[in-house]
Design an enzyme around this catalytic site. Structure first.
Site, PDB file in Angstrom:
ATOM      1  N   GLY A   1       0.781  -1.231   0.000  1.00 12.61           N
ATOM      2  CA  GLY A   1       0.000   0.000   0.000  1.00 12.61           C
ATOM      3  C   GLY A   1       0.811   1.279   0.000  1.00 12.61           C
ATOM      4  CB  SER A   2       4.311   2.181  -0.781  1.00 12.12           C
ATOM      5  OG  SER A   2       4.493   1.749  -2.107  1.00 12.12           O
ATOM      6  CG  ASN A   3       1.867   3.244  -5.744  1.00 16.98           C
ATOM      7  OD1 ASN A   3       2.195   4.254  -6.364  1.00 16.98           O
ATOM      8  ND2 ASN A   3       2.543   2.105  -5.824  1.00 16.98           N
TER       9      ASN A   3
ATOM     10  CG  LEU B   1      -2.161  -8.703  -6.557  1.00 16.31           C
ATOM     11  CD1 LEU B   1      -1.263  -9.646  -5.771  1.00 16.31           C
ATOM     12  CD2 LEU B   1      -1.487  -8.273  -7.864  1.00 16.31           C
TER      13      LEU B   1
ATOM     14  CG  HIS C   1       1.871  -2.729 -15.466  1.00 16.99           C
ATOM     15  ND1 HIS C   1       1.384  -3.926 -14.975  1.00 16.99           N
ATOM     16  CD2 HIS C   1       3.022  -3.030 -16.100  1.00 16.99           C
ATOM     17  CE1 HIS C   1       2.206  -4.899 -15.330  1.00 16.99           C
ATOM     18  NE2 HIS C   1       3.216  -4.390 -16.014  1.00 16.99           N
TER      19      HIS C   1
END
Ligand code: GRF
Length: 197
Positions: free
Chosen positions: A18-20, A93, A112
């Protein structure tokens, strides 16, 4: 499509660290752009790192099963409960069901970690993408932010940016460089989808 005249509500779907998601939440909920707010994080993994990050940043989380994701009677009321205008996939995913793609046509995006169409398609996610970049001898890689269509990784491309691949780089080196690029650009490209931009 014209969106309502209110703070745009974003749902982030994520399966991993979850860094984004954190970069996006920080940008909108507490950061420079208050036109939008991440109102919900959706994950399919009860142990996903994104859950702790979302809690720390005060964003509600829904953990759902594969069959709940596939069920319009579960998903559409969930999206309505949080008044979701835009869906952002950030390392999610599971396949997004067509009814959700249609509901959010033009307002559902994915990131992506390569320069699509290179190293895209089924099974290409996470570290595997960066391993493929190195195995192919690519000297440049990058990120692709694209609309989500029913065919994985094939929606219209909104943005690409590149980073070099240096001789001797490991997949982890490339991944770290790509992640930095993602965290900087993903919130800013989401901002271009907001109604008054
Ligand atoms: C990112 O590299 C993104 O491009 C891909 O999955 C990764 C998620 O990383 N789709 P994180 O969970 O945001 O750290």
């Amino acid at each position: 499509m014209k969106l309502h005249n209110h703070t745009t509500k974003i749902a982030i779907f994520a399966s991993g660290s979850g860094s984004n998601a954190e970069a996006i939440i920080s940008y909108f909920n507490a950061g420079p752009d208050s036109r939008a707010e991440v109102a919900l994080v959706v994950t399919n993994r009860p142990d996903a790192g994104v859950i702790g990050r979302a809690h720390r940043l005060d964003v509600p989380v829904t953990v759902l099963t594969r069959s709940e994701l596939a069920d319009p009677d579960f998903m559409l009321p969930l999206m309505d409960r949080y008044s979701i205008d835009i869906v952002v996939l950030a390392g999610f995913l599971m396949m997004i069901p067509p009814f959700l793609i249609h509901r959010y046509e033009g307002r559902i995006v994915n990131i992506h970690p390569s320069l699509l169409p290179r190293h895209g398609g089924k099974g290409m996610y996470g570290r595997r993408v960066h391993e493929a970049v190195i195995a192919a001898g690519d000297t440049v890689t990058g990120i692709t932010i694209h609309q989500v269509s029913e065919r994985y990784d094939e929606g219209a491309i909104l943005f690409q940016a590149t980073v070099p691949v240096h001789p001797g780089d490991t997949p982890a080196d490339v991944e770290a460089r790509v992640h930095t690029l993602e965290h900087h650009n993903y919130p800013r490209i989401i901002a271009t989808l907001l109604p008054d931009s």
